[in-house]
Design a protein around this motif. Structure first.
Motif, mmCIF file in Angstrom:
data_model
loop_
_atom_site.group_PDB
_atom_site.id
_atom_site.type_symbol
_atom_site.label_atom_id
_atom_site.label_comp_id
_atom_site.label_asym_id
_atom_site.label_seq_id
_atom_site.Cartn_x
_atom_site.Cartn_y
_atom_site.Cartn_z
ATOM 1 N N GLU A 9 46.268 30.252 30.870
ATOM 2 C CA GLU A 9 45.927 29.755 32.211
ATOM 3 C C GLU A 9 44.583 29.025 32.205
ATOM 4 O OE1 GLU A 9 48.227 32.152 35.591
ATOM 5 O OE2 GLU A 9 46.235 32.905 35.157
ATOM 6 N N ILE A 10 43.630 29.576 31.462
ATOM 7 C CA ILE A 10 42.314 28.924 31.370
ATOM 8 C C ILE A 10 42.455 27.557 30.716
ATOM 9 C CG2 ILE A 10 40.045 29.036 30.266
ATOM 10 C CD1 ILE A 10 40.372 32.190 30.490
ATOM 11 N N GLN A 11 43.159 27.512 29.588
ATOM 12 C CA GLN A 11 43.299 26.253 28.848
ATOM 13 C C GLN A 11 44.090 25.213 29.635
ATOM 14 O OE1 GLN A 11 44.807 28.107 25.195
ATOM 15 N NE2 GLN A 11 42.915 27.557 24.158
ATOM 16 N N ALA A 12 45.034 25.675 30.457
ATOM 17 C CA ALA A 12 45.812 24.740 31.275
ATOM 18 C C ALA A 12 44.942 24.085 32.350
ATOM 19 C CB ALA A 12 46.987 25.468 31.928
ATOM 20 N N ARG A 13 43.900 24.797 32.785
ATOM 21 C CA ARG A 13 43.054 24.247 33.842
ATOM 22 C C ARG A 13 42.032 23.258 33.303
ATOM 23 N NH1 ARG A 13 45.558 28.202 35.444
ATOM 24 N NH2 ARG A 13 45.888 28.788 37.630
ATOM 25 N N GLU A 14 41.552 23.519 32.074
ATOM 26 C CA GLU A 14 40.554 22.608 31.499
ATOM 27 C C GLU A 14 40.581 22.757 29.979
ATOM 28 O OE1 GLU A 14 35.725 22.081 31.400
ATOM 29 O OE2 GLU A 14 36.617 23.021 33.183
ATOM 30 N N ALA A 15 40.960 21.710 29.293
ATOM 31 C CA ALA A 15 40.995 21.740 27.828
ATOM 32 C C ALA A 15 39.612 22.074 27.294
ATOM 33 C CB ALA A 15 41.470 20.399 27.289
ATOM 34 N N GLY A 16 39.552 22.993 26.354
ATOM 35 C CA GLY A 16 38.270 23.357 25.753
ATOM 36 C C GLY A 16 37.430 24.309 26.568
ATOM 37 N N ALA A 17 37.984 24.830 27.674
ATOM 38 C CA ALA A 17 37.186 25.692 28.564
ATOM 39 C C ALA A 17 37.211 27.158 28.172
ATOM 40 C CB ALA A 17 37.684 25.553 30.004
ATOM 41 N N LEU A 18 37.974 27.509 27.126
ATOM 42 C CA LEU A 18 38.176 28.926 26.815
ATOM 43 C C LEU A 18 36.859 29.631 26.487
ATOM 44 C CD1 LEU A 18 40.283 31.166 26.523
ATOM 45 C CD2 LEU A 18 40.560 30.503 24.125
ATOM 46 N N GLU A 19 36.017 29.010 25.669
ATOM 47 C CA GLU A 19 34.747 29.664 25.302
ATOM 48 C C GLU A 19 33.827 29.781 26.510
ATOM 49 O OE1 GLU A 19 33.875 31.395 22.663
ATOM 50 O OE2 GLU A 19 35.898 30.996 21.919
ATOM 51 N N ALA A 20 33.772 28.723 27.318
ATOM 52 C CA ALA A 20 32.926 28.762 28.514
ATOM 53 C C ALA A 20 33.404 29.845 29.482
ATOM 54 C CB ALA A 20 32.922 27.399 29.203
ATOM 55 N N ALA A 21 34.735 29.984 29.603
ATOM 56 C CA ALA A 21 35.290 31.010 30.494
ATOM 57 C C ALA A 21 34.975 32.408 29.962
ATOM 58 C CB ALA A 21 36.798 30.817 30.629
ATOM 59 N N THR A 22 35.078 32.561 28.640
ATOM 60 C CA THR A 22 34.766 33.856 28.027
ATOM 61 C C THR A 22 33.288 34.193 28.246
ATOM 62 O OG1 THR A 22 36.473 33.409 26.351
ATOM 63 C CG2 THR A 22 34.957 35.220 25.908
ATOM 64 N N ASP A 23 32.434 33.185 28.084
ATOM 65 C CA ASP A 23 30.994 33.392 28.329
ATOM 66 C C ASP A 23 30.738 33.778 29.786
ATOM 67 O OD1 ASP A 23 30.525 32.693 25.698
ATOM 68 O OD2 ASP A 23 29.833 30.645 26.158
ATOM 69 N N ARG A 24 31.439 33.119 30.697
ATOM 70 C CA ARG A 24 31.272 33.407 32.127
ATOM 71 C C ARG A 24 31.696 34.850 32.425
ATOM 72 N NH1 ARG A 24 31.133 30.389 37.291
ATOM 73 N NH2 ARG A 24 30.795 28.528 35.997
ATOM 74 N N ALA A 25 32.815 35.269 31.851
ATOM 75 C CA ALA A 25 33.291 36.642 32.063
ATOM 76 C C ALA A 25 32.305 37.646 31.465
ATOM 77 C CB ALA A 25 34.675 36.813 31.426
ATOM 78 N N GLU A 26 31.783 37.333 30.269
ATOM 79 C CA GLU A 26 30.803 38.220 29.621
ATOM 80 C C GLU A 26 29.557 38.377 30.497
ATOM 81 O OE1 GLU A 26 28.134 38.458 25.504
ATOM 82 O OE2 GLU A 26 29.385 36.696 25.893
ATOM 83 N N ALA A 27 29.078 37.282 31.040
ATOM 84 C CA ALA A 27 27.876 37.330 31.885
ATOM 85 C C ALA A 27 28.117 38.168 33.143
ATOM 86 C CB ALA A 27 27.448 35.906 32.261
ATOM 87 N N ALA A 28 29.312 38.034 33.714
ATOM 88 C CA ALA A 28 29.640 38.806 34.921
ATOM 89 C C ALA A 28 29.663 40.302 34.611
ATOM 90 C CB ALA A 28 30.987 38.349 35.469
ATOM 91 N N ILE A 29 30.252 40.666 33.478
ATOM 92 C CA ILE A 29 30.323 42.083 33.103
ATOM 93 C C ILE A 29 28.918 42.607 32.801
ATOM 94 C CG2 ILE A 29 31.171 43.685 31.333
ATOM 95 C CD1 ILE A 29 33.709 41.812 31.221
ATOM 96 N N ALA A 30 28.117 41.820 32.074
ATOM 97 C CA ALA A 30 26.748 42.239 31.749
ATOM 98 C C ALA A 30 25.911 42.439 33.010
ATOM 99 C CB ALA A 30 26.091 41.208 30.834
ATOM 100 N N SER A 31 26.101 41.572 34.003
ATOM 101 C CA SER A 31 25.291 41.678 35.223
ATOM 102 C C SER A 31 25.610 42.951 36.001
ATOM 103 C CB SER A 31 25.475 40.445 36.109
ATOM 104 O OG SER A 31 26.759 40.448 36.715
ATOM 105 N N ARG A 32 26.844 43.428 35.880
ATOM 106 C CA ARG A 32 27.245 44.651 36.605
ATOM 107 C C ARG A 32 27.056 45.916 35.788
ATOM 108 N NH1 ARG A 32 32.764 45.269 39.642
ATOM 109 N NH2 ARG A 32 31.660 47.167 40.215
ATOM 110 N N HIS A 33 27.220 45.811 34.472
ATOM 111 C CA HIS A 33 27.313 47.029 33.653
ATOM 112 C C HIS A 33 26.261 47.120 32.561
ATOM 113 C CE1 HIS A 33 31.214 47.736 35.572
ATOM 114 N NE2 HIS A 33 31.460 46.451 35.373
ATOM 115 N N GLY A 34 25.411 46.084 32.410
ATOM 116 C CA GLY A 34 24.375 46.114 31.386
ATOM 117 C C GLY A 34 24.795 45.352 30.139
#
Length: 272
Positions: free
Chosen positions: A230-255
């Motif tokens: 789903e991520i790749q279908a929305r923007e080619a090459g966005a997988l790493e950026a999306a993973t980074d975004r998810a990581e940052a969100a988890i870090a901000s809530r859980h350390g």
């Protein structure tokens, strides 16, 4: 929210990432529990549906009788191949590609049918349950699990909220739509009753999802599930950026170190 056809195709690098990241993160505690429940029934013949990369198979096989017969199936041959590669040699186990909607087994062949977190992917659940009941011996048991709503599964919820900010016009909804889309216990009970099952027991069980860093759940959900497509279908090459975004969100809530959060699922037992 209807499931899409593409929600059931686990191929490419998904099986390996799924097994490396998703299995320890959310599946192992429930696999140990399901294995205990199945083994307590002392079955002579077990059918596992939607075996995935084999987390239940690995937990359950050592608990079964030396003369038990264990058939592990999945719709996706790549997942099954990966599961077989992870399993110690065991003459009791047969690996077989099979569709839960049309099981290639005789009536009354098994004492137990089990399925961990597969029912959410069945296109017609009452039909799949009728198939499970058909291959069960009279008095046999069907045991399966389904995730509770996504809000009760914290890391998954963190990830989809982060991706909704990244793709506000078209948020990727795979996790909410399919893995967490079959959480209504009244509906689960009705589906089983319509398939002819009785003595239905549903237990809602919370566990802890643990990882050594926020990167692990981000990788697990973004690259070890069909959210990747789903991520790749929305923007080619966005997988790493999306993973980074998810990581940052988890870090901000859980350390930023080791993280843990609640996961919750329903465990269902029904008698044929």
């Amino acid at each position: 929210m209807a499931m899409l056809d593409s929600d059931t195709v686990f191929a490419g690098s998904v099986p390996e990432n799924y097994d490396r990241y998703m299995v320890p993160l959310i599946f192992e505690p429930y696999a140990a529990d399901l294995a205990q429940r199945v083994a307590a029934l002392s079955p002579g013949a077990v059918l596992e549906i939607a075996a995935g990369t084999g987390v239940v198979t690995r937990a359950l096989a050592p608990k079964l009788s030396p003369v038990a017969r264990y058939v592990a199936t999945d719709l996706n041959q790549p997942m099954l191949d990966y599961a077989a590669s992870r399993q110690p040699p065991d003459s009791r186990i047969t690996w077989r590609q099979a569709d839960a909607m049309k099981l290639p087994f005789d009536d009354a062949s098994f004492d137990v049918v089990c399925c961990q977190f597969g029912a959410m992917f069945f296109p017609d659940r009452p039909s799949a349950y009728r198939e499970a009941r058909r291959v069960l011996k009279p008095g046999g048991h069907f045991l399966f699990s389904a995730w509770d709503r996504i809000e009760e599964n914290v890391f998954a919820d963190d990830v989809i909220n982060a991706l909704a900010q990244m793709f506000p016009n078209d948020p990727p909804r795979f996790l909410a739509r399919t893995p967490h889309g079959y959480h209504d216990t009244a509906l689960i009970r009705r589906d089983l009753e319509s398939a002819g099952f009785s003595s239905i027991a549903i237990e809602t069980r919370a566990e802890q999802s643990r990882a050594s860093s926020p990167r692990i759940p981000a990788l697990a959900y973004c690259q070890g599930t069909l959210l990747r497509d789903e991520i790749q279908a929305r923007e080619a090459g966005a997988l790493e950026a999306a993973t980074d975004r998810a990581e940052a969100a988890i870090a901000s809530r859980h350390g930023s170190g080791a993280v843990s959060a609640k996961i919750q699922a329903h465990i269902i037992t029904a008698a044929a």
